[in-house]
Design an enzyme around this catalytic site. Structure first.
Site, PDB file in Angstrom:
ATOM      1  N   ASN A  63       2.247 -22.217 -33.060  1.00 48.56           N
ATOM      2  CA  ASN A  63       3.377 -21.671 -33.804  1.00 48.56           C
ATOM      3  C   ASN A  63       3.704 -22.632 -34.765  1.00 48.56           C
ATOM      4  OD1 ASN A  63       4.184 -19.445 -32.010  1.00 48.56           O
ATOM      5  ND2 ASN A  63       3.958 -21.055 -30.780  1.00 48.56           N
ATOM      6  N   GLU A  64       2.809 -22.507 -35.943  1.00 49.19           N
ATOM      7  CA  GLU A  64       3.112 -23.048 -37.221  1.00 49.19           C
ATOM      8  C   GLU A  64       4.587 -23.109 -38.053  1.00 49.19           C
ATOM      9  OE1 GLU A  64       0.790 -25.325 -37.283  1.00 49.19           O
ATOM     10  OE2 GLU A  64      -1.395 -24.820 -37.194  1.00 49.19           O
ATOM     11  N   PRO A  65       4.586 -23.922 -38.594  1.00 48.24           N
ATOM     12  CA  PRO A  65       5.769 -23.706 -39.708  1.00 48.24           C
ATOM     13  C   PRO A  65       5.868 -21.987 -40.157  1.00 48.24           C
ATOM     14  CG  PRO A  65       4.770 -25.507 -40.191  1.00 48.24           C
ATOM     15  CD  PRO A  65       3.945 -25.062 -39.134  1.00 48.24           C
ATOM     16  N   SER A 111       7.026 -19.883 -38.218  1.00 50.18           N
ATOM     17  CA  SER A 111       6.866 -18.773 -37.047  1.00 50.18           C
ATOM     18  C   SER A 111       8.598 -18.519 -36.652  1.00 50.18           C
ATOM     19  CB  SER A 111       6.372 -19.728 -35.676  1.00 50.18           C
ATOM     20  OG  SER A 111       4.914 -19.837 -35.854  1.00 50.18           O
ATOM     21  N   THR A 127      -3.136 -28.631 -39.389  1.00 51.68           N
ATOM     22  CA  THR A 127      -3.868 -28.550 -38.059  1.00 51.68           C
ATOM     23  C   THR A 127      -5.203 -28.453 -38.013  1.00 51.68           C
ATOM     24  OG1 THR A 127      -1.860 -26.997 -37.563  1.00 51.68           O
ATOM     25  CG2 THR A 127      -3.920 -26.862 -35.981  1.00 51.68           C
TER      26      THR A 127
END
Ligand code: GLP
Length: 311
Positions: A169-171, A173, A188
């Site tokens: 869950n990246e920035p 999300s 990532t």
């Protein structure tokens, strides 16, 4: 006030909560921290065994949990801890990904844990990296259903990415997000480059449990080791929750603990500027740091500070 391992009750009564919004335990080394996490998991497995119930674990990959898995394997081999009542759900998998590939999380989990314990193969769940694009949506939905079918996650363990991601869950999300196909952040992908022999070979997508899926776990343990994690860990624990740092959403969870080694905790206020929390065990080194901090904060030279006002 000890800087280290405080139970939630002691932490709640401590001055650290002036800045820290998530229960945080600092261990000297990642080894002692990992042992403590493994003990908590083992206790839960045994408790569930005594009640004749399943123990449902949410598992993570990455380098951080390796030492936890090593200790769980030791507990199995040397102390007879059985995993027969354990159901596991892994957080994520690259997409697409062949389960036999070097970088697959299926391979990782078997090598680090499953091949060395007595878990039943049918109790292992890992997002599938070989699905067709049209079947991913249904799979994600059924992954959620499957977790619910077993009564939800008893313990979810997490690492934290340099972007502040949990799972993948990246920035950006949402806090309500569920299991889904996501795009990976460039940082990532850069961090995974060595595993894939070049950033250009890192998949651009992954299937991940959502933040909302993770938040439904009854207990969450998030671990971080080493200096490279110190900055993002401090942001997740001390800043206001925001989608810029998905791990900061854990501030809304009532039973989460950050478990850190000394290096990963080094940017927390309690370690960096303890005098602002009133936690002061003065020594010459701390005094020097505090004076430098004061000069920087006031943008004044040392001789310009009115020292008569310093008590
Ligand atoms: C990957 C995983 C995350 C993990 C992160 C950090 O991105 N999907 O779940 O937390 O790596 O990995 P490490 O523990 O190696 O720093």
């Amino acid at each position: 006030m000890s800087n280290k391992v405080l139970t939630k009750e002691k932490w709640e009564a401590s001055p650290f909560t002036k800045k820290e919004k998530i229960h945080t335990q600092l261990y000297e080394t990642s080894f002692s921290a990992s042992t403590a996490i493994a003990v908590e998991i083992a206790d839960m497995i045994r408790e569930k065994q005594s009640l004749d119930e399943f123990c449902v674990l949410g598992l993570a990959t990455g380098s951080s949990p390796k030492s936890v898995y090593k200790e769980l394997v030791r507990l199995h081999k040397e102390e007879g801890l059985s995993f027969e009542n354990v159901i596991t759900f892994n957080l994520d998998e690259y997409y697409p990904m062949d389960p036999n590939a070097l970088q697959s999380y299926v391979k990782f989990m078997h090598e680090q844990l499953f091949d060395h314990i007595d878990i039943k193969p049918e109790n292992i769940h890992i997002p599938e990296g070989t699905l067709s694009k049209t079947s991913v949506g249904d799979f994600c939905f059924s992954y959620e259903e499957e977790i619910d079918k077993y009564g939800g996650l008893d313990i979810q363990i997490l690492g934290i990415g340099r972007t502040g991601h949990i799972g993948f869950n990246e920035p950006g999300s949402s806090s309500q997000s569920m299991t889904r196909l996501v795009n990976l952040d460039s940082i990532t992908r850069m961090d995974a480059a060595s595993d894939f022999f070049g950033e250009e070979n890192v998949p651009i997508k992954a299937i991940t449990m959502g933040v909302g899926t993770i938040m439904k776990a009854r207990r969450i343990i998030i671990m971080a080791w080493g200096e490279t994690k110190a900055g993002i860990v401090a942001q997740a624990i001390e800043n206001s929750p925001s989608d810029n740092v998905p791990a900061s959403y854990l501030q809304f969870h009532p039973n989460t603990s950050f478990i850190l080694d000394a290096a990963a905790g080094s940017e927390l206020s309690r370690r960096k500027i303890p005098w602002t929390l009133g936690v002061i065990d003065w020594n010459p080194e701390l005094t020097k740091r505090a004076v430098i901090w004061l000069c920087e904060t006031l943008t004044k030279a040392y001789f310009e500070i009115d020292r008569s006002r310093l008590q």
